[in-house]
Design an enzyme around this catalytic site. Structure first.
Site, PDB file in Angstrom:
ATOM      1  N   CYS A  92     -33.595   5.734  34.742  1.00  0.00           N
ATOM      2  CA  CYS A  92     -33.070   5.681  33.362  1.00  0.00           C
ATOM      3  C   CYS A  92     -34.174   5.450  32.324  1.00  0.00           C
ATOM      4  CB  CYS A  92     -32.004   4.597  33.247  1.00  0.00           C
ATOM      5  SG  CYS A  92     -30.739   4.738  34.496  1.00  0.00           S
ATOM      6  N   HIS A 132     -31.147   2.269  26.102  1.00  0.00           N
ATOM      7  CA  HIS A 132     -30.478   2.973  27.204  1.00  0.00           C
ATOM      8  C   HIS A 132     -29.009   2.548  27.206  1.00  0.00           C
ATOM      9  CE1 HIS A 132     -29.301   4.463  30.987  1.00  0.00           C
ATOM     10  NE2 HIS A 132     -29.439   3.327  31.668  1.00  0.00           N
ATOM     11  N   ASN A 164     -22.963   6.052  31.209  1.00  0.00           N
ATOM     12  CA  ASN A 164     -24.403   5.970  31.474  1.00  0.00           C
ATOM     13  C   ASN A 164     -24.887   7.326  32.000  1.00  0.00           C
ATOM     14  OD1 ASN A 164     -26.933   5.527  32.529  1.00  0.00           O
ATOM     15  ND2 ASN A 164     -26.414   3.610  33.553  1.00  0.00           N
TER      16      ASN A 164
HETATM   17  O1  UT7 Z   1     -28.930   2.494  34.319  1.00  0.00           O
HETATM   18  C1  UT7 Z   1     -28.898   1.325  35.043  1.00  0.00           C
HETATM   19  C2  UT7 Z   1     -27.650   1.372  35.846  1.00  0.00           C
HETATM   20  N1  UT7 Z   1     -26.937   0.203  36.155  1.00  0.00           N
HETATM   21  C3  UT7 Z   1     -26.479  -0.733  35.280  1.00  0.00           C
HETATM   22  O2  UT7 Z   1     -26.799  -0.814  34.149  1.00  0.00           O
HETATM   23  C4  UT7 Z   1     -25.499  -1.679  35.870  1.00  0.00           C
HETATM   24  C5  UT7 Z   1     -25.655  -3.093  35.371  1.00  0.00           C
HETATM   25  N2  UT7 Z   1     -24.505  -3.874  35.825  1.00  0.00           N
HETATM   26  C6  UT7 Z   1     -23.314  -3.816  35.192  1.00  0.00           C
HETATM   27  O3  UT7 Z   1     -23.161  -3.115  34.212  1.00  0.00           O
HETATM   28  C7  UT7 Z   1     -22.217  -4.727  35.693  1.00  0.00           C
HETATM   29  O4  UT7 Z   1     -22.731  -5.577  36.674  1.00  0.00           O
HETATM   30  C8  UT7 Z   1     -20.998  -3.936  36.272  1.00  0.00           C
HETATM   31  C9  UT7 Z   1     -20.276  -3.222  35.167  1.00  0.00           C
HETATM   32  C10 UT7 Z   1     -21.436  -2.937  37.341  1.00  0.00           C
HETATM   33  C11 UT7 Z   1     -20.032  -4.913  36.900  1.00  0.00           C
HETATM   34  O5  UT7 Z   1     -19.631  -5.895  35.937  1.00  0.00           O
HETATM   35  P1  UT7 Z   1     -19.606  -7.446  36.314  1.00  0.00           P
HETATM   36  O6  UT7 Z   1     -19.170  -8.165  35.116  1.00  0.00           O
HETATM   37  O7  UT7 Z   1     -20.963  -7.784  36.864  1.00  0.00           O
HETATM   38  O8  UT7 Z   1     -18.474  -7.484  37.387  1.00  0.00           O
HETATM   39  P2  UT7 Z   1     -18.524  -8.080  38.858  1.00  0.00           P
HETATM   40  O9  UT7 Z   1     -19.212  -7.130  39.777  1.00  0.00           O
HETATM   41  O10 UT7 Z   1     -19.003  -9.498  38.797  1.00  0.00           O
HETATM   42  O11 UT7 Z   1     -17.009  -8.126  39.190  1.00  0.00           O
HETATM   43  C12 UT7 Z   1     -16.086  -9.033  38.524  1.00  0.00           C
HETATM   44  C13 UT7 Z   1     -14.715  -8.815  39.096  1.00  0.00           C
HETATM   45  C14 UT7 Z   1     -14.683  -8.825  40.618  1.00  0.00           C
HETATM   46  O12 UT7 Z   1     -13.444  -9.369  41.015  1.00  0.00           O
HETATM   47  P3  UT7 Z   1     -13.344 -10.898  41.511  1.00  0.00           P
HETATM   48  O13 UT7 Z   1     -14.217 -10.966  42.724  1.00  0.00           O
HETATM   49  O14 UT7 Z   1     -13.817 -11.721  40.384  1.00  0.00           O
HETATM   50  O15 UT7 Z   1     -11.871 -11.049  41.827  1.00  0.00           O
HETATM   51  C15 UT7 Z   1     -14.742  -7.373  40.997  1.00  0.00           C
HETATM   52  O16 UT7 Z   1     -14.157  -7.122  42.266  1.00  0.00           O
HETATM   53  O17 UT7 Z   1     -14.241  -7.516  38.723  1.00  0.00           O
HETATM   54  C16 UT7 Z   1     -13.923  -6.751  39.878  1.00  0.00           C
HETATM   55  N3  UT7 Z   1     -14.309  -5.375  39.634  1.00  0.00           N
HETATM   56  C17 UT7 Z   1     -13.489  -4.483  39.081  1.00  0.00           C
HETATM   57  N4  UT7 Z   1     -12.228  -4.553  38.655  1.00  0.00           N
HETATM   58  C18 UT7 Z   1     -11.680  -3.448  38.123  1.00  0.00           C
HETATM   59  C19 UT7 Z   1     -15.521  -4.778  39.862  1.00  0.00           C
HETATM   60  N5  UT7 Z   1     -15.482  -3.495  39.462  1.00  0.00           N
HETATM   61  C20 UT7 Z   1     -14.238  -3.288  38.988  1.00  0.00           C
HETATM   62  C21 UT7 Z   1     -13.615  -2.161  38.422  1.00  0.00           C
HETATM   63  N6  UT7 Z   1     -12.339  -2.298  38.005  1.00  0.00           N
HETATM   64  N7  UT7 Z   1     -14.241  -0.983  38.286  1.00  0.00           N
END
Ligand code: UT7
Length: 367
Positions: A113, A253, A283
């Site tokens: 990216c 980005h 993204n």
């Molecule tokens: O170009 C570079 C590319 N990558 C990035 O920029 C990614 C950077 N990371 C992020 O943007 C974030 O970490 C994500 C958007 C990928 C995830 O967000 P988060 O706030 O870190 O969520 P999490 O992984 O901590 O998940 C929180 C909760 C979890 O449930 P519990 O365990 O709290 O019950 C996940 O299972 O949200 C759940 N969850 C979802 N729920 C609905 C994770 N993904 C999803 C989803 N829909 N798509």
């Protein structure tokens, strides 16, 4: 020493739109979660006849039109992409052929990216050194082809698209002012497409285990991104002898609105100074910065004489920032129609293939 000015810009996005509600039909997710946690509402998905090179060519023709530059005047094409069409030849060579850019050198650059910042800096340095006069810098991705549509941690984030800039030499001060590029390969496993390279070539088991799809530790990438966005911006500003107050726009980005908000807090700048369009494209990796730039210019947000910083992070890990003064097209004569060169380029490509075929037959007869 000549300056490297951004004199043309263009973008391309596939027509196919995938909304959060569409995604909720295929994985366990919902519109509210995606919007609140990422800021994304929809993304574009390439159709069967859209590829990394075709999106790039569409964006490039628009950029050449704005700059009023002929494809035959381009000295160098750099295509930044993490989703090349082949391991080789480089996608940049497919673009060179489709554009009819007969005198251009062409290569791909992979810095995920952050790639567009790296590529823009490389093109600008080649111009600054005096070795070339005109470069075409492209960020193009068809990430949807590498997304695991069963993995809700990643499939909600990515989209397809392309952006292109024309860089030209001029004695007038301005254009690309500074850039910083960084990497930390110890974090390479945090965001990866494991198979299909020389380490894990395609086998039945790599396909079976889904190793040809994007894998990501979202939380760690998030933590890394929030750390480096503000610091890279300040470094690029420092290298250009500028202060945060001197710049009008930050073009980050487009990965997650919460990462951009963290950068705004780090730089003590209001969100209004950040160009944001991730709600509509998601993204698009290396294409995200040029796509955001093109929309902001076309909306009249970014104006001549304004200074700005583009800043990105991504797999590698890589991160970097580039400061620029916006100038717009250089004065030029005549009216260039780059799409005509594209048509001629197609004929030229066919003729060259035919000649190569005939030469091959004659050569074999001589042996
Ligand atoms: O170009 C570079 C590319 N990558 C990035 O920029 C990614 C950077 N990371 C992020 O943007 C974030 O970490 C994500 C958007 C990928 C995830 O967000 P988060 O706030 O870190 O969520 P999490 O992984 O901590 O998940 C929180 C909760 C979890 O449930 P519990 O365990 O709290 O019950 C996940 O299972 O949200 C759940 N969850 C979802 N729920 C609905 C994770 N993904 C999803 C989803 N829909 N798509």
């Amino acid at each position: 020493m000549p300056y490297a000015h951004i004199t043309g810009w263009g973008m391309a996005a596939p027509e196919g739109v995938m909304t959060n509600d569409d995604l909720a039909k295929i994985v366990d997710t919902n519109d509210q979660w995606i919007r609140e946690r990422t800021g994304i509402s929809e993304r574009r998905i390439a159709g069967a006849t859209e590829f990394t090179s075709t999106l790039a060519v569409e964006a490039s023709i628009k950029a050449l039109k704005v700059a009023n530059v002929r494809p035959t005047d381009i000295d160098l094409i750099i295509c930044s992409t993490s989703t090349p069409e082949y391991m080789f030849p480089a996608t940049a060579c497919l673009i060179q052929d489709q554009l009819g850019a007969t005198k251009a050198g062409a290569f791909d650059l992979l810095a995920a990216c952050t790639g567009f910042i790296y590529a823009l800096n490389m093109g600008a340095q080649a111009i600054r050194s005096g070795s070339i006069k005109t470069a075409l810098i492209i960020g193009s991705e068809t990430l949807s082809r590498f997304v695991n549509w069963k993995d809700r941690n990643t499939c909600i984030l990515f989209g397809d698209g392309a952006g292109a800039f024309v860089l030209q030499a001029s004695e007038r001060p301005g254009g690309v002012l500074s850039a910083v590029m960084h990497s930390d390969g110890s974090g390479g496993d945090l965001l990866t497409l494991p198979a299909g390279g020389s380490r894990f070539p395609a086998t039945e088991s790599t396909v079976h285990e889904g190793l040809h799809c994007i894998k990501m530790d979202g939380k760690e990438v998030f933590r890394f991104a929030t750390r480096v966005m503000a610091s890279a911006t300040l470094e690029a500003l420092d290298a250009a002898g500028l202060k945060v107050e001197d710049i009008k726009w930050i073009v980050p980005h487009q990965a997650n609105i919460r990462i951009i908000e963290a950068a705004a807090r780090g730089l003590k700048l209001p969100m209004e100074r950040f160009v944001v369009n991730l709600d509509r494209y998601g993204n698009t990796s290396t294409a995200s910065i040029p796509i955001a730039m093109v929309e902001a210019i076309e909306k009249g947000q970014i104006k001549e004489g304004e200074k700005l910083v583009m800043v990105g992070f991504g797999a590698g890990l890589t991160w970097g920032a580039l400061a620029a003064e916006w100038t717009g097209p250089l004065p030029s004569k005549g009216h260039v129609r780059p799409e005509q060169y594209r048509r001629l380029g197609r004929v030229r490509s066919l003729v060259r293939r035919a000649i190569r075929f005939i030469e091959g037959l004659l050569y074999r007869r001589e042996l």
